[in-house]
Design a protein around this motif. Structure first.
Motif, PDB file in Angstrom:
ATOM      1  N   ALA A 147      11.339  32.932  -8.984  1.00 31.73           N
ATOM      2  CA  ALA A 147      10.209  32.683  -8.081  1.00 31.73           C
ATOM      3  C   ALA A 147       9.201  31.737  -8.725  1.00 31.73           C
ATOM      4  CB  ALA A 147       9.531  34.001  -7.719  1.00 31.73           C
ATOM      5  N   MET A 148       8.881  31.971 -10.005  1.00 30.83           N
ATOM      6  CA  MET A 148       7.892  31.127 -10.678  1.00 30.83           C
ATOM      7  C   MET A 148       8.410  29.711 -10.922  1.00 30.83           C
ATOM      8  SD  MET A 148       5.130  32.778 -10.890  1.00 30.83           S
ATOM      9  CE  MET A 148       5.611  33.531  -9.326  1.00 30.83           C
ATOM     10  N   THR A 149       9.738  29.549 -11.029  1.00 33.44           N
ATOM     11  CA  THR A 149      10.305  28.212 -11.138  1.00 33.44           C
ATOM     12  C   THR A 149       9.985  27.403  -9.896  1.00 33.44           C
ATOM     13  OG1 THR A 149      12.109  28.971 -12.556  1.00 33.44           O
ATOM     14  CG2 THR A 149      12.431  26.886 -11.421  1.00 33.44           C
ATOM     15  N   THR A 195       1.885  22.202  -1.549  1.00 34.08           N
ATOM     16  CA  THR A 195       1.088  23.371  -1.209  1.00 34.08           C
ATOM     17  C   THR A 195       2.003  24.563  -0.972  1.00 34.08           C
ATOM     18  OG1 THR A 195       1.150  22.738   1.127  1.00 34.08           O
ATOM     19  CG2 THR A 195      -0.734  22.003  -0.169  1.00 34.08           C
ATOM     20  N   LEU A 196       1.495  25.751  -1.264  1.00 31.23           N
ATOM     21  CA  LEU A 196       2.270  26.971  -1.063  1.00 31.23           C
ATOM     22  C   LEU A 196       2.131  27.417   0.393  1.00 31.23           C
ATOM     23  CD1 LEU A 196       1.388  28.899  -4.354  1.00 31.23           C
ATOM     24  CD2 LEU A 196       3.321  27.396  -3.894  1.00 31.23           C
ATOM     25  N   ASN A 197       2.745  26.657   1.290  1.00 28.41           N
ATOM     26  CA  ASN A 197       2.648  26.967   2.709  1.00 28.41           C
ATOM     27  C   ASN A 197       3.795  27.866   3.139  1.00 28.41           C
ATOM     28  OD1 ASN A 197       4.863  25.260   2.788  1.00 28.41           O
ATOM     29  ND2 ASN A 197       3.592  23.472   3.288  1.00 28.41           N
ATOM     30  N   VAL A 198       3.867  28.107   4.446  1.00 31.33           N
ATOM     31  CA  VAL A 198       4.911  28.985   4.973  1.00 31.33           C
ATOM     32  C   VAL A 198       6.289  28.417   4.683  1.00 31.33           C
ATOM     33  CG1 VAL A 198       5.851  29.999   7.068  1.00 31.33           C
ATOM     34  CG2 VAL A 198       3.373  29.863   6.756  1.00 31.33           C
ATOM     35  N   GLY A 199       6.405  27.080   4.762  1.00 30.20           N
ATOM     36  CA  GLY A 199       7.685  26.453   4.474  1.00 30.20           C
ATOM     37  C   GLY A 199       8.120  26.679   3.049  1.00 30.20           C
ATOM     38  N   PHE A 200       7.169  26.624   2.122  1.00 25.62           N
ATOM     39  CA  PHE A 200       7.502  26.863   0.713  1.00 25.62           C
ATOM     40  C   PHE A 200       7.968  28.298   0.504  1.00 25.62           C
ATOM     41  CE2 PHE A 200       6.125  28.652  -3.322  1.00 25.62           C
ATOM     42  CZ  PHE A 200       6.857  27.877  -4.203  1.00 25.62           C
ATOM     43  N   GLY A 229       9.313  30.180   2.699  1.00 31.69           N
ATOM     44  CA  GLY A 229      10.644  30.272   3.297  1.00 31.69           C
ATOM     45  C   GLY A 229      11.713  29.740   2.367  1.00 31.69           C
ATOM     46  N   LEU A 230      11.402  28.634   1.658  1.00 27.60           N
ATOM     47  CA  LEU A 230      12.358  28.067   0.715  1.00 27.60           C
ATOM     48  C   LEU A 230      12.594  29.011  -0.459  1.00 27.60           C
ATOM     49  CD1 LEU A 230      14.099  25.676  -0.146  1.00 27.60           C
ATOM     50  CD2 LEU A 230      12.073  24.657  -1.216  1.00 27.60           C
ATOM     51  N   LEU A 231      11.517  29.657  -0.920  1.00 26.17           N
ATOM     52  CA  LEU A 231      11.653  30.628  -2.002  1.00 26.17           C
ATOM     53  C   LEU A 231      12.545  31.789  -1.575  1.00 26.17           C
ATOM     54  CD1 LEU A 231      10.902  31.808  -4.741  1.00 26.17           C
ATOM     55  CD2 LEU A 231       8.785  32.664  -3.737  1.00 26.17           C
ATOM     56  N   LEU A 232      12.331  32.283  -0.361  1.00 23.30           N
ATOM     57  CA  LEU A 232      13.170  33.365   0.163  1.00 23.30           C
ATOM     58  C   LEU A 232      14.624  32.903   0.310  1.00 23.30           C
ATOM     59  CD1 LEU A 232      10.785  34.897   2.874  1.00 23.30           C
ATOM     60  CD2 LEU A 232      11.347  35.829   0.611  1.00 23.30           C
ATOM     61  N   LEU A 233      14.800  31.625   0.697  1.00 25.57           N
ATOM     62  CA  LEU A 233      16.153  31.073   0.794  1.00 25.57           C
ATOM     63  C   LEU A 233      16.827  31.053  -0.573  1.00 25.57           C
ATOM     64  CD1 LEU A 233      18.407  29.628   2.367  1.00 25.57           C
ATOM     65  CD2 LEU A 233      17.199  27.469   1.926  1.00 25.57           C
ATOM     66  N   ILE A 235      17.419  23.529  -3.469  1.00 24.83           N
ATOM     67  CA  ILE A 235      17.781  24.945  -3.378  1.00 24.83           C
ATOM     68  C   ILE A 235      18.192  25.380  -4.778  1.00 24.83           C
ATOM     69  CG2 ILE A 235      19.337  26.656  -2.384  1.00 24.83           C
ATOM     70  CD1 ILE A 235      19.620  24.914   0.057  1.00 24.83           C
ATOM     71  N   TYR A 236      17.340  26.181  -5.400  1.00 23.74           N
ATOM     72  CA  TYR A 236      17.612  26.622  -6.770  1.00 23.74           C
ATOM     73  C   TYR A 236      18.047  28.080  -6.749  1.00 23.74           C
ATOM     74  CZ  TYR A 236      16.940  28.036 -11.603  1.00 23.74           C
ATOM     75  OH  TYR A 236      17.138  28.545 -12.865  1.00 23.74           O
ATOM     76  N   ILE A 237      19.282  28.332  -7.154  1.00 21.43           N
ATOM     77  CA  ILE A 237      19.777  29.702  -7.239  1.00 21.43           C
ATOM     78  C   ILE A 237      19.947  30.052  -8.713  1.00 21.43           C
ATOM     79  CG2 ILE A 237      20.845  29.878  -4.962  1.00 21.43           C
ATOM     80  CD1 ILE A 237      23.466  28.984  -6.138  1.00 21.43           C
ATOM     81  N   GLU A 238      19.324  31.138  -9.130  1.00 16.62           N
ATOM     82  CA  GLU A 238      19.302  31.533 -10.533  1.00 16.62           C
ATOM     83  C   GLU A 238      20.657  32.126 -10.938  1.00 16.62           C
ATOM     84  OE1 GLU A 238      18.966  32.014 -14.093  1.00 16.62           O
ATOM     85  OE2 GLU A 238      17.134  31.208 -13.182  1.00 16.62           O
TER      86      GLU A 238
END
Length: 371
Positions: free
Chosen positions: A179-181, A192-197, A199-203, A262-265
């Motif tokens: 998440a912090m990455t 900006t940490l908007n709704v789209g961001f 959503g991308l984090l959740l993705l 899309i970053y998957i750990e």
């Protein structure tokens, strides 16, 4: 030096590293400390048996080792054994994460003002450094904890609680790091940490969970095969490497074709795969045996290559800062463990000494630091 020559040289270094590790063990010191020492001794700041350029060509060994360590961490999360101690495990882990992460991130943020290589950073860059650094420094070490437990033959409620907290902490830290990455990437690109961001984090996290479960199914199919155990071990190692390759491919492909990353750990994927096998298949014991069999070689390779990559000149030049961060880490863990065990209603003795079980740091932390 070619890749083949690097592999041969690394094999020789690992053999010496194993022998040094055994010497450390006889001196009642952790073997992994011996492996790190041997790697540092053989590296650019020692006798220079291998140089930094040669080590970069062996990154696949690092990735395979990290995947196996994550498999081990996931396999230790056996819900049936942890359920009776779930309350103290959750409360202690939560206490350490909240107190430790806040203290470490704050300390790093202010220390960036005095470090020569971060003084010119913007506030956003300093904050990104603090957010990622706090996550890395807070990670514990399931392999080290397991090794200590086996060496002293520890048993009982406190042992199960300590192991549960250690493994659960690494699960949380891997998720936090992922998440912090994404947050750091947004800060460094002035997004900006908007709704789209969000959503991308959740993705990103959703993709990691999905692929992790899929890797669990692959492991189950592999373990169900009637083949020699060495074939299964080779399959586990290949899957670990494949997870890292897939994560790298998705990262590059998403940037080139979707216009966003899309970053998957990979560590989270492997950890979920190990958790799935342990809790949702009939192959828990066999999986544990195979990991136990390959574990010693993996630990020698991983900690030796980590020692080879250590920048001792950087450590020496920042030693006061390193010592300060170590002290802040111990303080944060102590405060968090004390609060968590108090909330869980643990005995005064446990509240007083529980923090000592959570100081170890290797494995996942070193992996996150290298990433």
């Amino acid at each position: 030096m070619s890749t083949l020559s690097s592999l041969i040289a690394f094999a020789v270094v690992c053999l010496g590293s194993y022998m040094i590790g055994q010497s450390f063990k006889k001196a009642r010191l952790p073997t992994i400390t011996g492996y790190l020492f041997a790697g540092a001794l053989a590296g650019s700041f020692g006798v220079e048996l291998m140089e930094s350029a040669d080590i970069e060509g062996l990154r696949f060994i690092d990735e395979i080792s990290l995947a196996v360590i994550a498999f081990v961490a996931g396999s230790e999360l056996y819900v049936k054994e942890l359920r009776p101690r779930l309350r103290p495990i959750l409360s202690t882990a939560a206490g350490i994460i909240v107190a430790g992460y806040l203290l470490l991130s704050t300390a790093i943020f202010f220390l960036t003002e005095v470090l020569s290589f971060t003084q010119e950073y913007s506030t956003s860059a300093r904050l990104a450094t603090a957010l990622l650094g706090g996550a890395v420094l807070l990670a514990l070490s399931p392999p080290s904890t397991i090794a200590v437990i086996k060496e002293v033959r520890a048993r009982g409620l406190f042992t199960r609680t300590a192991l549960g907290v250690t493994v659960l902490m690494d699960v949380a830290i891997i998720v936090l790091f992922a998440a912090m990455t994404s947050v750091a990437a947004a800060l460094l690109s002035d997004s900006t940490l908007n709704v789209g961001f969000i959503g991308l984090l959740l993705l990103d996290l959703g993709a990691a969970v999905t692929i992790g479960i899929a890797s669990g199914f692959v492991l189950r199919a592999l373990l169900a095969l009637r083949v020699h155990r060495l074939v299964k071990i080779a399959g586990i190692l290949a899957l670990g490497f494949g997870i890292y390759e897939l994560a790298s491919f998705v990262d590059t492909w998403s940037i080139d074709n979707l216009g966003f990353e899309i970053y998957i750990e990979p560590l989270l994927i492997a950890l979920i795969g190990g958790f799935f096998v342990t809790n949702f298949t009939d192959f828990r014991l066999e999986f544990d045996r195979l990991l136990h069999e390959v574990g010693p070689a993996v630990y020698v390779a991983f900690f030796t290559i980590t020692g080879l990559a250590l920048k001792l000149d950087v450590l020496w030049s920042t030693l006061p800062v390193a010592l300060a961060l170590f002290a802040v880490r111990v303080l944060g863990i102590g405060i968090g463990a004390g609060i968590g065990s108090t909330v869980a209603g643990e005995s005064p003795q446990v509240r007083r000494i529980s923090w000592m079980a959570f100081i170890t740091q290797a494995g996942i932390a070193l992996g996150l630091a290298r990433e």
